[in-house]
Design an enzyme around this catalytic site. Structure first.
Site, PDB file in Angstrom:
ATOM      1  N   GLY A  51      29.939  35.589  47.464  1.00 24.86           N
ATOM      2  CA  GLY A  51      30.200  35.790  46.045  1.00 24.86           C
ATOM      3  C   GLY A  51      29.555  34.720  45.209  1.00 24.86           C
ATOM      4  O   GLY A  51      28.733  33.926  45.684  1.00 24.86           O
TER       5      GLY A  51
ATOM      6  N   LYS B 256      36.913  30.407  53.710  1.00 27.34           N
ATOM      7  CA  LYS B 256      36.243  30.457  52.405  1.00 27.34           C
ATOM      8  C   LYS B 256      35.534  29.121  52.190  1.00 27.34           C
ATOM      9  O   LYS B 256      36.161  28.068  52.149  1.00 27.34           O
ATOM     10  CB  LYS B 256      37.252  30.710  51.288  1.00 27.34           C
ATOM     11  CG  LYS B 256      37.900  32.077  51.333  1.00 27.34           C
ATOM     12  CD  LYS B 256      38.785  32.312  50.124  1.00 27.34           C
ATOM     13  CE  LYS B 256      37.979  32.376  48.850  1.00 27.34           C
ATOM     14  NZ  LYS B 256      38.796  32.769  47.680  1.00 27.34           N
TER      15      LYS B 256
ATOM     16  N   SER C  49      31.122  31.668  49.971  1.00 29.63           N
ATOM     17  CA  SER C  49      31.050  32.721  50.974  1.00 29.63           C
ATOM     18  C   SER C  49      32.305  32.698  51.826  1.00 29.63           C
ATOM     19  O   SER C  49      33.067  31.721  51.827  1.00 29.63           O
ATOM     20  CB  SER C  49      29.810  32.534  51.856  1.00 29.63           C
ATOM     21  OG  SER C  49      29.866  31.284  52.524  1.00 29.63           O
ATOM     22  N   VAL C  50      32.532  33.803  52.554  1.00 27.15           N
ATOM     23  CA  VAL C  50      33.629  33.911  53.514  1.00 27.15           C
ATOM     24  C   VAL C  50      33.008  34.144  54.886  1.00 27.15           C
ATOM     25  O   VAL C  50      32.199  35.054  55.065  1.00 27.15           O
ATOM     26  CB  VAL C  50      34.590  35.071  53.153  1.00 27.15           C
ATOM     27  CG1 VAL C  50      35.708  35.162  54.181  1.00 27.15           C
ATOM     28  CG2 VAL C  50      35.160  34.884  51.767  1.00 27.15           C
TER      29      VAL C  50
ATOM     30  N   ASP D 199      44.147  38.098  38.367  1.00 27.40           N
ATOM     31  CA  ASP D 199      42.951  38.764  38.893  1.00 27.40           C
ATOM     32  C   ASP D 199      43.347  39.805  39.935  1.00 27.40           C
ATOM     33  O   ASP D 199      42.665  39.967  40.946  1.00 27.40           O
ATOM     34  CB  ASP D 199      41.996  37.729  39.503  1.00 27.40           C
ATOM     35  CG  ASP D 199      40.578  38.289  39.683  1.00 27.40           C
ATOM     36  OD1 ASP D 199      40.299  39.385  39.144  1.00 27.40           O
ATOM     37  OD2 ASP D 199      39.764  37.655  40.350  1.00 27.40           O
TER      38      ASP D 199
ATOM     39  N   ARG E 101      39.940  44.859  45.060  1.00 25.52           N
ATOM     40  CA  ARG E 101      38.992  43.990  45.770  1.00 25.52           C
ATOM     41  C   ARG E 101      39.640  42.689  46.227  1.00 25.52           C
ATOM     42  O   ARG E 101      39.133  42.024  47.133  1.00 25.52           O
ATOM     43  CB  ARG E 101      37.795  43.680  44.873  1.00 25.52           C
ATOM     44  CG  ARG E 101      38.158  42.883  43.626  1.00 25.52           C
ATOM     45  CD  ARG E 101      36.998  42.605  42.718  1.00 25.52           C
ATOM     46  NE  ARG E 101      37.443  41.960  41.496  1.00 25.52           N
ATOM     47  CZ  ARG E 101      37.905  42.608  40.431  1.00 25.52           C
ATOM     48  NH1 ARG E 101      37.930  43.926  40.451  1.00 25.52           N
ATOM     49  NH2 ARG E 101      38.323  41.961  39.361  1.00 25.52           N
TER      50      ARG E 101
END
Length: 840
Positions: A468, A491, A472-473, A596, A600
């Site tokens: 993202g 993460k 990153s993951v 949020d 997703r």
């Protein structure tokens, strides 16, 4: 109730009118903004129940060409008994030392007079406010308060206490919260402070000698407090220590706490075994070496590891409990090289110097041959020196020589080379283990994360699961304390971070998740820090459980668009919604606003249970029930509530709005909300009363639940507990819902509403006796009249604004099948999609 208003006209574009009170901007929903006509706007501010704190100066402001234009001010004054603006506070003082106390109260009406009471006794008479009482000194604790009076009556302040400062009490709960090889983290709680702030604490330590068994005192450490925590380094590994603490205020030192004993962790040995020797015979090879000193061992000796090589090939290593090795068949070890290292449970230390095993006769022969070669070399050296001297004498004027032929030995040179099979260096430049103190984050965040910090060496990173904007993951494996391995997700913040604020923002998410314990909220496993070469700041890594089925949005998309589509039953979809609602209800009970929530950011584990995740935008609310976004940031506008788009105010009710959008995503199997509507158009779309349309194949009762989440009035939305109850009933029943009642769209105001409704129901009563309830859309039961006004806009204002301000007016019960038709209105009725529209 008080209502203030101001208007502006003559501007070419619609202005942003701001209400001000005593120089501060007002944030309230009790404001109304109306467009009367072109270039003419009006705004109102209401105070429903005036209190003392509402008193002040009010005005409106409009910013025009970079300058603020203000209206005429208005004042709200509240007459009553005096209101204290400064009350007697608790005071700590030394015996006999004078001090002052202050008391101030205001009206209206003025003047206000103040009377002091000290220890239950009146001091002097009334004096004008504010009043200062000089106390020459006291020798014991005493109570103090003041009275204030005006023409309206008398008020009494809080009661303050005058304390006498004394020596503090001993510290409590002394704990060693983290123990490493060479350092510890010490934590304690202050005892009785003696009515005076603690200034510093003294830490006394002693070390138990491993040889004599006696305690040896170490230098004292003086630390400033708060915080009541300190990291102590420079300790010796696998050693026993004792520690105690005392603290001091401006009166003196407290007594010491009790001794607390602890032992530092083991480490790999710090030195290599010395004096490795061998005794070789045809039948046996015996190797011996000196054992390590206790200080060099670094822990409890587990074994000695011996490695050896023969003919340049590494052989299998061997372990020995004692510092002696006896190997049968000595002949097979000719020309073998041996090394030995000490090992603890942590690991093995450096290797000893290599020893070459050869028979004694070979060694004697080598010695003799060595002496012969030394004699030959000395003779050759003398001959060369004489030759050089003669050459210099003969050719002392020459500059060109042929020395090369003199020095060049006959034949090819012999070179001796070797290759190290393995080397070990305890002093090599390794990257140190990162700690929270190296990040530059605030102390509160460090305290929250200290007990979940996981050493980087226990993590093995795998392939990337997703990427993202902020990082990153990655899939990873975590080594547990029992040596088992757990599959996790990590993460990782982007590696181009350069400031502590970036790291702090990332770790706040982990701090929120630290205390979460719920099956529908993702659980934090820990936080690790990746140290980078030549970089001051490490990269934070948040360790989370591995979610087999990924995020809910992708899972829903794959069910209809993947290479192998599959069918999700309605019961499964409702179960997804239930899981999200239960997780959000848990977060709201913890005073967490997610901000949020979306499909997703919900994850599916191996049991197909949904867990709410991704708390990057979450906020903890410590007082009140709302959070105001302070700065502009990238926000998911299609999931944000109407009031959040308008005023950047976030509450649990705005999370309910986002939950309704998430329900829509689930029923639409991952479609993007508001198809065809741009992000920049969302606010105008919602303010007109538009909402997400019912997804295909969505039952009416499910759509009604999600639609209730989108009320323009936040308090009229259901709570997460109510949503759970409604969804549980759907999940259990899953029976066809009754046909939805027709809805009436009416553009009415004032008393005409009651007349029209009476006509529409054929004169039937709309009160409780009739069993029906009529009202505005999303209207709460028990709403006050002022709150209803928020929903209704006058028809004249609606026409001037030009928007669609029709509001739903419909029955909240099933009408009798024999109910009379809408006489007198039927000719103006037209049907659109089962909705009845009345143009009045």
């Amino acid at each position: 109730m008080v209502r203030l208003g101001c208007a502006i006209e003559g501007l070419m574009s619609e202005p942003d009118i701001i209400w001000m009170k005593d120089g501060e901007k007002l944030y309230s929903t009790d404001q109304m903004y109306i467009t009367l006509e072109a270039q003419h706007w009006e705004t109102f501010y209401s105070v429903r129940n005036v209190q003392q704190q509402d008193a002040g100066k009010y005005w409106c402001e409009v910013e025009l060409h970079g300058k603020a234009m203000s209206s005429e001010p208005a004042w709200i004054t509240v007459e009553g008994v005096p209101h204290f603006v400064l009350e007697p506070q608790d005071v700590a003082t030394l015996p006999g030392v004078s001090f002052n106390l202050t008391c101030a109260a205001v009206g209206p009406p003025e003047p206000v007079e103040v009377l002091w009471w000290l220890g239950g006794t009146q001091v002097g008479d009334y004096t004008p406010s504010p009043s200062v009482l000089h106390v020459p000194g006291v020798n014991g604790s005493i109570k103090v308060y003041c009275e204030a009076r005006n023409d309206r009556g008398l008020s009494v302040s809080r009661t303050g206490t005058v304390h006498i400062k004394v020596v503090p009490g001993a510290p409590r709960d002394v704990q060693v919260v983290q123990v490493l090889e060479n350092n510890i983290t010490l934590n304690w709680s202050p005892g009785f402070t003696g009515h005076s702030d603690l200034q510093n604490c003294t830490i006394q330590m002693s070390k138990m000698s491993k040889t004599s068994g006696r305690k040896m005192p170490l230098p004292e450490r003086l630390v400033t407090v708060p915080p009541f925590q300190v990291e102590i380094g420079g300790l010796q590994c696998f050693s026993n220590y004792s520690v105690r603490i005392r603290c001091a205020n401006d009166v003196g030192n407290s007594p010491f706490s009790s001794w607390v004993n602890f032992q530092t962790l083991e480490s790999a040995p710090l030195a290599a075994p010395k004096n490795l020797t061998f005794d070789l015979s045809e039948q046996q090879l015996t190797l011996t070496w000196a054992g390590l000193e206790v200080e060099d061992l670094g822990g409890k000796l587990l074994a000695y590891k011996m490695q050896w090589s023969l003919g340049g090939e590494r052989q299998d290593a061997m372990l020995f409990v004692e510092n002696k090795a006896q190997l049968s068949g000595g002949g097979r070890f000719f020309n073998a090289t041996f090394q030995v290292a000490a090992c603890t449970v942590v690991g093995c230390g450096p290797w000893s110097l290599p020893v070459l095993v050869m028979p004694a006769s070979a060694l004697d022969g080598q010695t003799q041959r060595g002496h012969m070669w030394v004699g030959l070399l000395l003779g050759l050296l003398v001959a060369i020196m004489v030759g050089l001297l003669l050459t210099v004498l003969v050719h002392r004027r020459g500059k060109e020589t042929q020395f090369g032929s003199v020095f060049k030995p006959p034949g090819n040179e012999s070179t001796v080379t070797f290759t190290a099979a393995r080397s070990f260096n305890r002093q090599r430049a390794e990257l140190p283990e990162s700690t929270l103190d190296s990040l530059g984050i605030n102390d509160d965040l460090k305290t929250k994360l200290r007990d979940v910090l996981i050493p980087e060496r226990l993590l093995t990173l795998g392939h990337m699961l997703g990427k993202g904007e902020f990082g990153s993951v990655r899939e990873a494996y975590l080594k547990m304390e029992d040596s088992s391995v757990q599959k996790v997700a990590v993460k990782v913040l982007k590696t181009d971070i350069s400031t502590s604020s970036d790291i702090e923002q990332c770790l706040k998410e982990a701090a929120y998740m630290k205390d979460f314990h719920h099956p529908n909220v993702i659980q934090l496993i820990g936080v690790s820090l990746h140290r980078r070469l030549h970089q001051r700041l490490p990269v934070p890594m948040v360790i989370l459980p591995f979610m087999k089925h990924g995020d809910l949005h992708t899972f829903l998309l794959m069910s209809r668009l993947g290479d192998d589509p599959f069918t999700l039953s309605l019961q499964t979809l409702i179960q997804f919604m239930l899981d999200v609602a239960r997780g959000m209800e848990y977060l709201s009970s913890k005073n967490i606003i997610h901000r949020d929530l979306a499909a997703r950011n919900c994850m599916l584990n191996e049991n197909m249970t949904v867990c709410v995740a991704d708390f990057g935008l979450s906020k903890k609310i410590y007082s009140g029930d709302y959070y105001r976004q302070g700065s502009v940031s990238k926000l998911p506008v299609k999931w944000i509530a109407l009031e959040s788009l308008a005023d950047n105010v976030y509450t649990t009710q705005s999370d309910v709005w986002a939950f309704g959008v998430t329900m829509w995503e689930v029923m639409a199997l991952g479609q993007t909300p508001y198809p065809g509507v741009e992000n920049s158009e969302i606010y105008e779309y919602l303010i007109k009363g538009e909402r997400l349309k019912k997804p295909p194949d969505c039952r009416d009762d499910i759509y009604e639940i999600m639609h209730s989440c989108w009320s323009p009035v936040p308090k009229c939305r259901p709570s997460f507990q109510q949503l759970i109850e409604q969804l549980e009933n759907l999940w259990v029943g899953l029976s066809p819902a009754p046909a939805k009642e027709p809805q009436l769209y009416v553009n009415l105001e004032g008393d005409d509403l009651d007349v029209a409704m009476e006509q529409a129901t054929g004169g039937a009563s709309s009160g409780p006796e009739a069993g029906c309830s009529w009202g505005a859309p999303w209207q709460c039961v028990g709403m006050e009249e002022e709150e209803k006004d928020w929903l209704m806009v006058s028809s004249g204002a609606a026409l001037a604004i030009g928007g669609d301000y029709r509001y739903i007016i419909g029955p909240r019960c099933s009408l009798d099948e024999e109910a009379r038709p809408l006489d007198g209105l039927s000719e103006d009725i037209r049907e659109e999609d089962d909705d009845v529209v009345i143009n009045v």
